[in-house]
Design an enzyme around this catalytic site. Structure first.
Site: not given
Length: 279
Positions: A72, A109
């Site tokens: 990420k 997210d």
């Protein structure tokens, strides 16, 4: 910030380890429901060292990628554009390939957490508690910046972690106070508790659940329910699960990659539930 919606496109989830990922199940269920018969979604074991080469080998048929740990943050220097949401937490979990080949990074997210909370009727709280201080905790803080009007107390295990959480709070404009993990039972009385720790970490707190708990957001989905979530439900509290988060962040990925909205939330949720039950 959407990919072109055409036939015969590819997408995938990358990470290491990746075998456990439910993303293929969720995305394929979305493609089926949307009638995208030419779309495929796979998973690839890719670590930080292999990521640049993997990206360079992708052809024009690729619409997007989902990223899990440890990619990420590693992907960010390899992108042409990063959304404000992703930049706010230095984490990209979604890459969309534009028609001109540009690599555009985003983070679903954070809005996925907000959507999961709203689905359970949580639009705004005046305070909250976070259990843990890892990467997911920073995303939780970013989500709380959108729904919490007051103080967030983060329960952590070390002074270094405490300093990190306070820094994230300053960066995200969230009022953060840190407390020692030894006092984590106090967190359970907050209007909203977000548990961001690995499996088993909060089991010892289950006995401390108050008689009238408010809302618990436990980011785990396997094994489920956690001891804390089971006890919370037993006492009548509202529980938001890691599967809720997984589905809502995947919904946003599907919409960005395919250009089709709304994505089929319930079809994706059912597919995830069936896959977990099969395990």
């Amino acid at each position: 910030m959407t990919a072109r919606a055409v036939d015969d496109r590819r997408a995938a989830v990358l990470g290491s380890p990746i075998a456990h990922s439910l993303s293929p199940v969720l995305h394929r269920a979305a493609y089926d429901a949307l009638g995208l018969t030419g779309w495929s979604y796979d998973s690839f074991e890719v670590d930080e060292a292999a990521l640049p080469g993997f990206l360079d080998r992708l052809g024009p048929e690729w619409a997007g990628l989902s990223l899990t740990m440890p990619l990420k943050r590693a992907v960010m220097p390899l992108l042409d554009e990063v959304s404000e949401t992703a930049a706010s937490v230095d984490a990209v979990n979604t890459v969309v390939f534009a028609e001109d080949g540009r690599r555009i990074g985003d983070n679903t997210d954070i809005p996925g957490m907000v959507a999961a909370l709203r689905e359970h009727g949580i639009e705004q709280v005046d305070s909250a508690a976070i259990l843990g201080a890892g990467a997911t905790a920073s995303s939780a803080l970013a989500a709380l910046a959108r729904v919490c009007t007051g103080e967030v107390v983060a329960y952590v295990r070390s002074a270094a972690r405490a300093a990190e959480m306070r820094q994230w709070g300053e960066r995200l404009d969230v009022e953060v106070r840190t407390a020692d993990w030894a006092d984590a039972a106090e967190a359970l009385r907050a209007p909203l508790v977000i548990a961001t720790t690995p499996a088993g970490t909060t089991d010892a707190l289950a006995a401390a659940v108050p008689e009238r708990p408010a809302t618990l957001f436990d980011v785990l989905y396997e094994p489920w329910p956690t001891e804390l979530a089971a006890r919370w439900s037993m006492f009548g509290g509202a529980v938001v699960s890691g599967l809720d988060l997984l589905v809502h962040q995947a919904v946003l990925q599907v919409e960005r990659m395919t250009g089709r909205a709304p994505a089929p939330v319930e079809a994706m949720r059912r597919a995830g539930e069936h896959a977990l039950a099969a395990r």
